[in-house]
Design a protein around this motif. Structure first.
Motif, PDB file in Angstrom:
ATOM      1  N   PHE A  90       0.830  -1.205   0.000  1.00  0.00           N
ATOM      2  CA  PHE A  90       0.000   0.000   0.000  1.00  0.00           C
ATOM      3  C   PHE A  90       0.863   1.254   0.000  1.00  0.00           C
ATOM      4  CE2 PHE A  90      -2.318   3.432   2.116  1.00  0.00           C
ATOM      5  CZ  PHE A  90      -3.502   3.444   1.392  1.00  0.00           C
ATOM      6  N   PHE A  91       2.000   1.204   0.700  1.00  0.00           N
ATOM      7  CA  PHE A  91       2.880   2.369   0.773  1.00  0.00           C
ATOM      8  C   PHE A  91       4.041   2.294  -0.215  1.00  0.00           C
ATOM      9  CE2 PHE A  91       0.817   2.398   4.968  1.00  0.00           C
ATOM     10  CZ  PHE A  91       0.327   3.701   4.970  1.00  0.00           C
ATOM     11  N   ILE A  92       3.925   1.379  -1.197  1.00  0.00           N
ATOM     12  CA  ILE A  92       4.886   1.314  -2.301  1.00  0.00           C
ATOM     13  C   ILE A  92       4.187   1.677  -3.607  1.00  0.00           C
ATOM     14  CG2 ILE A  92       6.352  -0.206  -3.688  1.00  0.00           C
ATOM     15  CD1 ILE A  92       6.929  -1.802  -1.138  1.00  0.00           C
ATOM     16  N   GLN A  93       3.178   0.893  -3.970  1.00  0.00           N
ATOM     17  CA  GLN A  93       2.377   1.140  -5.169  1.00  0.00           C
ATOM     18  C   GLN A  93       1.001   0.537  -4.933  1.00  0.00           C
ATOM     19  OE1 GLN A  93       0.457   1.080  -7.582  1.00  0.00           O
ATOM     20  NE2 GLN A  93       1.361   0.868  -9.592  1.00  0.00           N
ATOM     21  N   PRO A  94       0.033   1.368  -4.484  1.00  0.00           N
ATOM     22  CA  PRO A  94      -1.270   0.863  -4.029  1.00  0.00           C
ATOM     23  C   PRO A  94      -2.070   0.106  -5.069  1.00  0.00           C
ATOM     24  CG  PRO A  94      -0.961   3.163  -3.396  1.00  0.00           C
ATOM     25  CD  PRO A  94       0.153   2.827  -4.327  1.00  0.00           C
ATOM     26  N   GLY A  95      -1.746   0.272  -6.346  1.00  0.00           N
ATOM     27  CA  GLY A  95      -2.510  -0.411  -7.380  1.00  0.00           C
ATOM     28  C   GLY A  95      -2.467  -1.920  -7.283  1.00  0.00           C
ATOM     29  N   TYR A  96      -1.464  -2.440  -6.577  1.00  0.00           N
ATOM     30  CA  TYR A  96      -1.298  -3.890  -6.474  1.00  0.00           C
ATOM     31  C   TYR A  96      -1.913  -4.488  -5.206  1.00  0.00           C
ATOM     32  CZ  TYR A  96       1.997  -3.707 -10.360  1.00  0.00           C
ATOM     33  OH  TYR A  96       2.572  -3.518 -11.590  1.00  0.00           O
ATOM     34  N   ILE A  97      -2.457  -3.667  -4.316  1.00  0.00           N
ATOM     35  CA  ILE A  97      -2.918  -4.204  -3.026  1.00  0.00           C
ATOM     36  C   ILE A  97      -4.051  -5.208  -3.180  1.00  0.00           C
ATOM     37  CG2 ILE A  97      -2.223  -2.186  -1.683  1.00  0.00           C
ATOM     38  CD1 ILE A  97      -5.205  -1.367  -1.661  1.00  0.00           C
ATOM     39  N   TRP A  98      -4.794  -5.150  -4.305  1.00  0.00           N
ATOM     40  CA  TRP A  98      -5.945  -6.040  -4.459  1.00  0.00           C
ATOM     41  C   TRP A  98      -5.523  -7.495  -4.495  1.00  0.00           C
ATOM     42  CZ3 TRP A  98      -9.373  -3.052  -2.898  1.00  0.00           C
ATOM     43  CH2 TRP A  98      -9.412  -1.709  -3.275  1.00  0.00           C
ATOM     44  N   TYR A  99      -4.325  -7.757  -4.982  1.00  0.00           N
ATOM     45  CA  TYR A  99      -3.810  -9.126  -4.973  1.00  0.00           C
ATOM     46  C   TYR A  99      -3.683  -9.628  -3.545  1.00  0.00           C
ATOM     47  CZ  TYR A  99      -0.426 -12.961  -5.518  1.00  0.00           C
ATOM     48  OH  TYR A  99       0.206 -14.171  -5.466  1.00  0.00           O
ATOM     49  N   TRP A 100      -3.130  -8.799  -2.659  1.00  0.00           N
ATOM     50  CA  TRP A 100      -2.954  -9.200  -1.259  1.00  0.00           C
ATOM     51  C   TRP A 100      -4.288  -9.227  -0.510  1.00  0.00           C
ATOM     52  CZ3 TRP A 100       1.031  -7.460  -4.099  1.00  0.00           C
ATOM     53  CH2 TRP A 100       2.273  -8.071  -3.902  1.00  0.00           C
ATOM     54  N   VAL A 101      -5.193  -8.344  -0.872  1.00  0.00           N
ATOM     55  CA  VAL A 101      -6.531  -8.362  -0.264  1.00  0.00           C
ATOM     56  C   VAL A 101      -7.222  -9.684  -0.580  1.00  0.00           C
ATOM     57  CG1 VAL A 101      -8.838  -7.340  -0.357  1.00  0.00           C
ATOM     58  CG2 VAL A 101      -6.829  -5.857  -0.231  1.00  0.00           C
ATOM     59  N   VAL A 102      -7.142 -10.106  -1.835  1.00  0.00           N
ATOM     60  CA  VAL A 102      -7.753 -11.380  -2.244  1.00  0.00           C
ATOM     61  C   VAL A 102      -7.108 -12.548  -1.511  1.00  0.00           C
ATOM     62  CG1 VAL A 102      -8.073 -12.986  -4.171  1.00  0.00           C
ATOM     63  CG2 VAL A 102      -8.516 -10.552  -4.500  1.00  0.00           C
ATOM     64  N   LEU A 103      -5.795 -12.507  -1.327  1.00  0.00           N
ATOM     65  CA  LEU A 103      -5.089 -13.579  -0.620  1.00  0.00           C
ATOM     66  C   LEU A 103      -5.586 -13.723   0.817  1.00  0.00           C
ATOM     67  CD1 LEU A 103      -1.369 -13.183  -1.764  1.00  0.00           C
ATOM     68  CD2 LEU A 103      -2.955 -15.015  -2.372  1.00  0.00           C
ATOM     69  N   ILE A 104      -5.748 -12.612   1.487  1.00  0.00           N
ATOM     70  CA  ILE A 104      -6.206 -12.661   2.876  1.00  0.00           C
ATOM     71  C   ILE A 104      -7.642 -13.181   2.946  1.00  0.00           C
ATOM     72  CG2 ILE A 104      -6.837 -11.218   4.861  1.00  0.00           C
ATOM     73  CD1 ILE A 104      -4.349  -9.533   4.257  1.00  0.00           C
ATOM     74  N   ILE A 105      -8.493 -12.733   2.016  1.00  0.00           N
ATOM     75  CA  ILE A 105      -9.869 -13.245   1.970  1.00  0.00           C
ATOM     76  C   ILE A 105      -9.864 -14.734   1.670  1.00  0.00           C
ATOM     77  CG2 ILE A 105     -12.052 -13.122   0.723  1.00  0.00           C
ATOM     78  CD1 ILE A 105     -11.521 -10.137   0.295  1.00  0.00           C
ATOM     79  N   PHE A 106      -8.994 -15.153   0.752  1.00  0.00           N
ATOM     80  CA  PHE A 106      -8.883 -16.564   0.394  1.00  0.00           C
ATOM     81  C   PHE A 106      -8.550 -17.420   1.610  1.00  0.00           C
ATOM     82  CE2 PHE A 106      -5.551 -19.799  -0.411  1.00  0.00           C
ATOM     83  CZ  PHE A 106      -6.354 -20.797  -0.958  1.00  0.00           C
ATOM     84  N   PHE A 107      -7.553 -17.005   2.389  1.00  0.00           N
ATOM     85  CA  PHE A 107      -7.176 -17.787   3.558  1.00  0.00           C
ATOM     86  C   PHE A 107      -8.257 -17.744   4.640  1.00  0.00           C
ATOM     87  CE2 PHE A 107      -2.704 -17.647   2.007  1.00  0.00           C
ATOM     88  CZ  PHE A 107      -2.464 -19.004   2.081  1.00  0.00           C
ATOM     89  N   ALA A 108      -8.958 -16.621   4.735  1.00  0.00           N
ATOM     90  CA  ALA A 108     -10.050 -16.531   5.702  1.00  0.00           C
ATOM     91  C   ALA A 108     -11.125 -17.577   5.376  1.00  0.00           C
ATOM     92  CB  ALA A 108     -10.643 -15.123   5.688  1.00  0.00           C
ATOM     93  N   VAL A 109     -11.454 -17.688   4.082  1.00  0.00           N
ATOM     94  CA  VAL A 109     -12.466 -18.667   3.656  1.00  0.00           C
ATOM     95  C   VAL A 109     -11.925 -20.083   3.793  1.00  0.00           C
ATOM     96  CG1 VAL A 109     -13.820 -19.490   1.694  1.00  0.00           C
ATOM     97  CG2 VAL A 109     -13.570 -17.024   2.088  1.00  0.00           C
ATOM     98  N   LYS A 110     -10.672 -20.293   3.354  1.00  0.00           N
ATOM     99  CA  LYS A 110     -10.081 -21.630   3.390  1.00  0.00           C
ATOM    100  C   LYS A 110     -10.010 -22.178   4.811  1.00  0.00           C
ATOM    101  CE  LYS A 110      -6.052 -24.361   2.019  1.00  0.00           C
ATOM    102  NZ  LYS A 110      -5.978 -25.081   3.300  1.00  0.00           N
ATOM    103  N   PHE A 111      -9.510 -21.372   5.728  1.00  0.00           N
ATOM    104  CA  PHE A 111      -9.375 -21.847   7.106  1.00  0.00           C
ATOM    105  C   PHE A 111     -10.737 -22.128   7.735  1.00  0.00           C
ATOM    106  CE2 PHE A 111      -5.204 -19.289   7.271  1.00  0.00           C
ATOM    107  CZ  PHE A 111      -4.492 -20.374   6.796  1.00  0.00           C
ATOM    108  N   LYS A 112     -11.748 -21.336   7.342  1.00  0.00           N
ATOM    109  CA  LYS A 112     -13.097 -21.566   7.859  1.00  0.00           C
ATOM    110  C   LYS A 112     -13.638 -22.884   7.317  1.00  0.00           C
ATOM    111  CE  LYS A 112     -16.575 -19.999  10.292  1.00  0.00           C
ATOM    112  NZ  LYS A 112     -16.450 -19.743  11.751  1.00  0.00           N
ATOM    113  N   VAL A 113     -13.446 -23.111   6.009  1.00  0.00           N
ATOM    114  CA  VAL A 113     -13.918 -24.356   5.388  1.00  0.00           C
ATOM    115  C   VAL A 113     -13.156 -25.555   5.949  1.00  0.00           C
ATOM    116  CG1 VAL A 113     -14.067 -25.644   3.223  1.00  0.00           C
ATOM    117  CG2 VAL A 113     -14.692 -23.221   3.284  1.00  0.00           C
TER     118      VAL A 113
END
Length: 340
Positions: A171-194
């Protein structure tokens, strides 16, 4: 082989690869490489920041403060680029190291070295002649390892914490790429729940994630508040880069037009082969999805510069290691059962 000797040889191999990569760097005082336009702009702003000028207020610039402060630190001891080159060399070393550590989770050590050499040496000049992209590639290699460890071992709080730190840094380097990391965190949140992990551990996942974001967010917010350029940062970096997100079609065409795209194609073939051999490919399926998300995010940046396109290579360490793993058995090699 003695473990200490093996680690020594690994370190030597990584140092050798790093040295070869560093030869292409314009910061290298022993070479005649020229700075790119982007690098000249970054170095000019970094030098001015060191002299006391305010980024985004008195200076123009569309990268985050991590970029300017990183290169600005190199000017504290000397006006030359020697210190910056040493800093870059260290960053390159750990980039190569974590490419290797991630590959070693999916193939034997010799094949992991081959995968690391392939992705780190060929075409690296496009990144050492960039600015933020070289730092982003380093962050991406760390992220790969955090992903791989948790796909292999399940929830690990320190890797969730570090993954969130990666998001904050991006986010403090080039914010345009943060969506990749946002998706990763959501992915693990869903995966660990499942996966049905204990409620205590699932709570720990969110706590670790929030702690990671705060670890970067709090000091950087204080930095922007102290220098009174928070609103300017949001306008000139966050808003600017978000508005740069361009046509997905043209961006995808450029990313898929690179020779590296053959690696994920081969990865799909390897997955089919491994499935036919009765091996579990669930974590490889997850990786395929992660690669697709990464390619989409890179394609959306809407920029045809080689440094942007080279970022896609960070996604390919696991596919390449998986391809090379097919020769492990014929060569009598095996994957070490360790995650160090």
């Amino acid at each position: 082989m003695n473990l200490k000797l093996k680690r020594t040889l690994e370190c030597f191999a990584i140092l050798l690869i790093t040295f070869v990569v560093a030869l292409s760097s314009p910061l290298n005082p022993f070479m005649q490489n020229e700075f790119s336009i982007a690098q000249n702009e970054i170095l000019d702003i970094a030098h001015s920041v060191k002299e006391g000028f305010l980024a985004y207020v008195e200076l123009d610039g569309h990268y985050g403060p991590v970029v300017y402060e990183f290169y600005g630190l190199g000017y504290l001891l000397t006006e030359s680029h020697t210190v910056q080159f040493i800093m870059e060399f260290v960053m390159l070393f750990f980039t190569v190291l974590f490419l290797y550590k991630t590959a070693k989770l999916y193939t034997s050590e010799p094949c992991a070295i081959v995968a690391t050499v392939t992705l780190s040496v060929f075409g690296w000049g496009a990144l050492t002649h960039a600015g933020a992209e070289e730092i982003l590639f380093f962050i991406a290699t760390l992220t790969n390892y955090h992903i791989a460890r948790q796909l292999k071992s399940g929830f690990l709080s320190h890797h969730s914490y570090l993954l969130a730190i990666d998001l904050g840094l991006v986010f403090f380097i080039q914010p345009g790429y943060i969506w990749y990391w946002v998706v990763l965190i959501i992915f693990f949140a869903v995966k660990f729940k499942v996966d049905g992990i204990e409620d205590k551990l699932y709570k720990s996942f969110w706590v670790s994630t929030i702690e990671g974001i705060l670890t970067v967010g709090v000091p950087m917010s204080i930095y922007l508040w102290y220098f009174k350029n928070a609103s300017a940062f949001l306008q000139q970096v966050f808003t600017y880069n978000m508005n740069l997100i361009g046509s997905f079609g043209s961006g995808l065409k450029m990313v898929c037009g690179t020779p590296w795209i053959i690696i994920p194609v081969a990865f799909v073939v390897v997955m089919i082969v491994k499935a036919m051999m009765g091996e579990s490919i669930m974590d490889l399926c997850f990786w395929l999805g992660i690669i697709i998300v990464g390619i989409i995010v890179i394609a959306l940046q809407g920029d045809g510069r080689g440094s942007y396109l080279e970022l896609s290579k960070a996604l390919y360490i696991v596919p390449l290691a998986s391809v090379l793993s097919l020769v492990d058995k014929p060569l009598g090699l095996k994957i070490e059962d360790c995650y160090n």
